[in-house]
Write an enzyme that holds these catalytic residues in place. Structure first.
Site, mmCIF file in Angstrom:
data_model
loop_
_atom_site.group_PDB
_atom_site.id
_atom_site.type_symbol
_atom_site.label_atom_id
_atom_site.label_comp_id
_atom_site.label_asym_id
_atom_site.label_seq_id
_atom_site.Cartn_x
_atom_site.Cartn_y
_atom_site.Cartn_z
ATOM 1 N N LYS A 192 0.825 -1.220 0.000
ATOM 2 C CA LYS A 192 0.000 0.000 0.000
ATOM 3 C C LYS A 192 0.854 1.264 0.000
ATOM 4 O O LYS A 192 0.589 2.198 -0.765
ATOM 5 C CB LYS A 192 -0.908 0.028 1.235
ATOM 6 C CG LYS A 192 -2.123 -0.845 1.172
ATOM 7 C CD LYS A 192 -3.043 -0.551 2.341
ATOM 8 C CE LYS A 192 -2.297 -0.679 3.666
ATOM 9 N NZ LYS A 192 -3.132 -0.326 4.819
ATOM 10 N N ARG A 267 -11.569 1.622 9.248
ATOM 11 C CA ARG A 267 -11.340 0.216 9.562
ATOM 12 C C ARG A 267 -12.634 -0.503 9.933
ATOM 13 O O ARG A 267 -12.655 -1.730 10.028
ATOM 14 C CB ARG A 267 -10.342 0.087 10.718
ATOM 15 C CG ARG A 267 -8.919 0.519 10.355
ATOM 16 C CD ARG A 267 -7.983 0.309 11.530
ATOM 17 N NE ARG A 267 -6.630 0.735 11.233
ATOM 18 C CZ ARG A 267 -5.689 -0.025 10.681
ATOM 19 N NH1 ARG A 267 -5.990 -1.267 10.348
ATOM 20 N NH2 ARG A 267 -4.486 0.432 10.471
ATOM 21 N N ARG A 306 11.215 -8.746 4.730
ATOM 22 C CA ARG A 306 11.248 -7.350 5.182
ATOM 23 C C ARG A 306 11.716 -7.257 6.628
ATOM 24 O O ARG A 306 12.449 -6.336 7.007
ATOM 25 C CB ARG A 306 9.865 -6.717 5.021
ATOM 26 C CG ARG A 306 9.837 -5.217 5.303
ATOM 27 C CD ARG A 306 8.472 -4.627 5.015
ATOM 28 N NE ARG A 306 7.508 -4.897 6.093
ATOM 29 C CZ ARG A 306 6.246 -4.448 6.094
ATOM 30 N NH1 ARG A 306 5.797 -3.752 5.059
ATOM 31 N NH2 ARG A 306 5.443 -4.713 7.101
ATOM 32 N N ARG A 312 11.508 -5.133 12.554
ATOM 33 C CA ARG A 312 10.193 -5.150 13.203
ATOM 34 C C ARG A 312 9.874 -6.562 13.681
ATOM 35 O O ARG A 312 9.887 -7.511 12.899
ATOM 36 C CB ARG A 312 9.113 -4.672 12.230
ATOM 37 C CG ARG A 312 9.143 -3.201 11.956
ATOM 38 C CD ARG A 312 8.069 -2.776 10.957
ATOM 39 N NE ARG A 312 6.731 -3.250 11.319
ATOM 40 C CZ ARG A 312 5.621 -2.866 10.702
ATOM 41 N NH1 ARG A 312 5.703 -2.020 9.684
ATOM 42 N NH2 ARG A 312 4.461 -3.354 11.077
ATOM 43 N N ARG A 324 -2.367 -10.984 12.107
ATOM 44 C CA ARG A 324 -2.656 -9.683 11.481
ATOM 45 C C ARG A 324 -3.541 -9.867 10.250
ATOM 46 O O ARG A 324 -4.439 -9.062 9.986
ATOM 47 C CB ARG A 324 -1.345 -8.971 11.107
ATOM 48 C CG ARG A 324 -0.580 -8.451 12.319
ATOM 49 C CD ARG A 324 0.900 -8.284 12.017
ATOM 50 N NE ARG A 324 1.185 -7.204 11.079
ATOM 51 C CZ ARG A 324 2.368 -7.052 10.499
ATOM 52 N NH1 ARG A 324 3.348 -7.918 10.730
ATOM 53 N NH2 ARG A 324 2.560 -6.045 9.675
#
Length: 368
Positions: A192, A267, A306, A312, A324
């Site tokens: 995104k 959301r 990533r 992360r 998620r």
């Protein structure tokens, strides 16, 4: 869509259409003048491509000269026509055909007629590749016309916007400002953020990420940031009205944007309704919601890779990634129904080269 300086232009006439129009004019002029040697006078700067292609189609004796006039500055005519390069004096008793790239109001043509009225030519006629008949208010006949076009600002094939665009083989039309507001969906790793960066530059859109808004307001200790932090510190969810107020501030800070990409909000269906209500107060609306779809297994591998770079923790644990995804599916499903009921939901394949995905997104946007 192309961008010249600060403006966007969309395709209007193809190279094939232009060539057909040039040939049409050349054939019509040849029918009248093939038995003599006329002088063709091109009007610079815009007509240079037209004159060149016209002469290739005109297979009879002729001479060529040029004058240079100017009445345009930016997108509009100044109303004052300047003679920058005068016509040759050796035209007395000759047939003169003016070759114009475009005739609109007729101011430039009036100046041309004045130039030739003192030259004792045998006769003169006017040929224009493009002709805006709906706004032409001149008193002189346009003898040969390639294409009658609407009153739209165009560039390409010799025509310019502040000197850019003359070298284009096609003709483009100014894309009148149309507000485009998008909601961008996508699972973590769907790209995104990458695509939002391309789209905001391509369409002069402002990318509003609620995550970025929260971080900005809290980092800069704004009133809204303090309010959001007070809820977060208590372990409570930040109320929708606080997020909406942050969005409102972001929208109002960007009055020149051609639209907005909302990322991370809404959301829930309640948030979608709140966003609609807010945009209505601005005489705006959501034009489309676009979901970047991708296979879970592909995204998991993408996020794990990533995570090796970003550090992360939520990108380094496959179970957390799947959680998620489950949360995304649970929240997005009712939103999909909400926007599908408005015929605003679009699904785009998010797997492939970045430019391929951008092309898919652009196709949806340009069909709105």
């Amino acid at each position: 869509m192309i961008k010249l300086h600060d403006k966007h232009f969309k395709p209007f006439l193809s190279e094939a259409q232009i060539k057909a129009a040039v040939k049409k004019v050349a054939d019509q002029v040849a029918a009248d003048y093939k038995d003599e040697t006329p002088i063709f006078v091109g009007v610079l700067n815009g007509s240079f491509m037209f004159v060149s292609d016209f002469l290739k189609e005109y297979q009879h004796p002729c001479e060529v000269s040029f004058v240079k006039l100017s009445s345009y500055q930016g997108l509009t005519s100044t109303g004052i026509v300047e003679t920058l390069l005068d016509v040759s004096e050796d035209i007395e008793g000759r047939s003169v055909i003016i070759l114009e790239d475009i005739i609109d109001t007729g101011r430039t043509l009036k100046k041309l007629i004045h130039l030739f009225s003192k030259a004792n030519v045998k006769e003169f006629k006017v040929a224009s590749l493009f002709y805006k008949s709906e706004i032409y208010n001149g008193e002189y006949t346009i003898d040969y016309v390639g294409i009658d076009i609407p009153d739209k600002f165009i560039v390409g094939y010799g025509l310019d916007y502040n000197e850019l665009g003359r070298n284009l083989k096609e003709v483009y039309q100014l894309n009148q400002k149309h507000m485009i507001n998008l909601v961008l969906f996508g699972k973590p790793g769907a790209g995104k953020g990458t695509q939002a960066d391309f789209l905001k530059d391509k369409y002069n859109l402002k990318h509003i990420s609620t995550g970025d808004l929260f971080r900005y307001n809290m980092k800069n200790d704004t009133e809204l940031g303090q309010l959001a932090k007070s809820y977060i510190d208590r372990g409570d969810l930040v109320p929708d009205e606080v997020t909406i107020k942050m969005l409102q501030d972001a929208v109002e800070k960007n009055p020149d944007a051609s639209g907005f990409i909302f990322d991370g909000f809404p959301r829930t269906t309640a948030q979608a309704k709140a966003l609609d209500a807010f945009l209505t107060t601005k005489e705006m609306k959501i034009d489309a919601t676009i979901a970047l779809e991708a296979n879970d297994e592909v995204l998991i591998q993408r996020l794990l890779e990533r995570g090796k770079v970003s550090g992360r923790s939520d990108d380094q644990d496959e179970s957390k990634i799947r959680n998620r995804f489950d949360e995304y599916n649970e929240k997005t499903a009712p939103l999909k129904d909400f926007y599908e009921a408005q015929n605003k939901f679009h699904s785009v394949n998010g797997i492939g080269a970045i430019d391929e995905i951008t092309h898919r997104l652009a196709k949806v946007i340009e069909e709105l």
